[in-house]
Enzyme design. Sequence first.
Site, PDB file in Angstrom:
ATOM      1  CG  ASN A 179      -1.746  -1.282   1.296  1.00 50.17           C
ATOM      2  OD1 ASN A 179      -1.459  -2.114   2.154  1.00 50.17           O
ATOM      3  ND2 ASN A 179      -2.695  -1.473   0.384  1.00 50.17           N
TER       4      ASN A 179
ATOM      5  CB  ILE B 212       0.408   6.290   2.543  1.00 47.63           C
ATOM      6  CG1 ILE B 212       1.842   6.575   3.011  1.00 47.63           C
ATOM      7  CG2 ILE B 212      -0.245   5.216   3.406  1.00 47.63           C
ATOM      8  CD1 ILE B 212       1.922   7.392   4.271  1.00 47.63           C
ATOM      9  CB  CYS B 213      -2.978   3.093  -0.945  1.00 47.98           C
ATOM     10  SG  CYS B 213      -4.672   2.797  -1.448  1.00 47.98           S
ATOM     11  CG  LEU B 214      -4.548   5.119   5.656  1.00 45.54           C
ATOM     12  CD1 LEU B 214      -4.734   3.633   5.956  1.00 45.54           C
ATOM     13  CD2 LEU B 214      -3.544   5.716   6.633  1.00 45.54           C
TER      14      LEU B 214
END
EC number: 2.3.2.23
Lengths: 152, 208
Positions: A79, A86-88
């Site tokens: 992620n 950041i993939c959040l």
Amino acid sequence: MAALPRRIIKETQRLMQEPVPGISAVPDESNARYFHVIVTGPEDSPFEGGLFKLELFLPEDYPMSAPKVRFITKIYHPNIDRLGRICLDILKDKWSPALQIRTVLLSIQALLSAPNPDDPLANDVAELWKVNEAEAIRNAKEWTQRYAMEDN
Amino acid sequence: MEEENLSECPICLQPLLYPVKLPCNHRFCFLCIKGIRGPTQTNQTTKTCAMCRQPFSIELLEQNLEMNLDSKNKVFKWFYEGKTSGYWAFDERSNLELENAFHDKKDKIVISIAGFSYCIDFVRLIQYPINHPERVRKIKRCEELNTENGDFKIKGIAGLRVSERTTTTQPSSTSSSSSNTNDDNEASGTGLTDQELSQVFSESLQLK
Ligand SMILES: [Zn+2]
Ligand SMILES: [Zn+2]
């Protein structure tokens, strides 16, 4: 530069007074909206023992929009991409102004404990994580050794 | 984790200003919750609670203001009695906390001004330092406009004297002059500006 909103002053004070275990966030001397962050790799994760540097920036309309956060230290994680992005969800469409720097950093720490290859950003890493998790974890440990332990 | 402070807005982390209670029972300052972004760019009339994401209608927000209808458009100010004569206005932050406690129908609260703790008794309309309960001063609550009607004499804000010529409750007038007589500046006569005072005050809020 415009005056610093009380909310940011208060959050910074509280971060200093009650630091989050395993996380340090220090405002830059010349820009109180820019934080130097260090997250320690969580125990029982491939990132254990590593110290990961991040940068966090509070945009002009914070807290109505989310902080911008990026890993500076290279990390092998499904992620987090090559550029440290950041993939959040809470950093994007699930942001709420009731969240804080503290909660964001805790979520990032949790993401290190629980990588989610089904919602990837780094596609090749996520792919390997799905087809050969053991090898992916080996890579993550190796990157931790190589990038997050020596020059910190 | 720190104690949750019910009179603190989760968006600005300050005492609630014009509190609004959403249908989910979460409370925010009117302006803070009004300012949050909707879930999509297309639907601007529906937003979601910053705490629990329950949707609410922005058009109903004003009806959710916790103040009485008759006082909705009026600004009230709190004053404490001077040692020898007249009244001092509380600083803006303390005023806000007093208003909130008053609307919450509290009997008394403790507020901290420049490091000193004061008990505000809404039943007897007095205040006194926690450590010196014998040093009682009267307090008053007035609509801001009425304070200029010669109703009673206002000396200044939180120990900072306003000029005699233009007695108003606007904080901007406090910089024009401040007297050195410390006789009744005891409450907050520390020489701090209103801003510094509220700074100190917001810090002490966390200790409660
Ligand atoms: Zn607020
Ligand atoms: Zn809610």
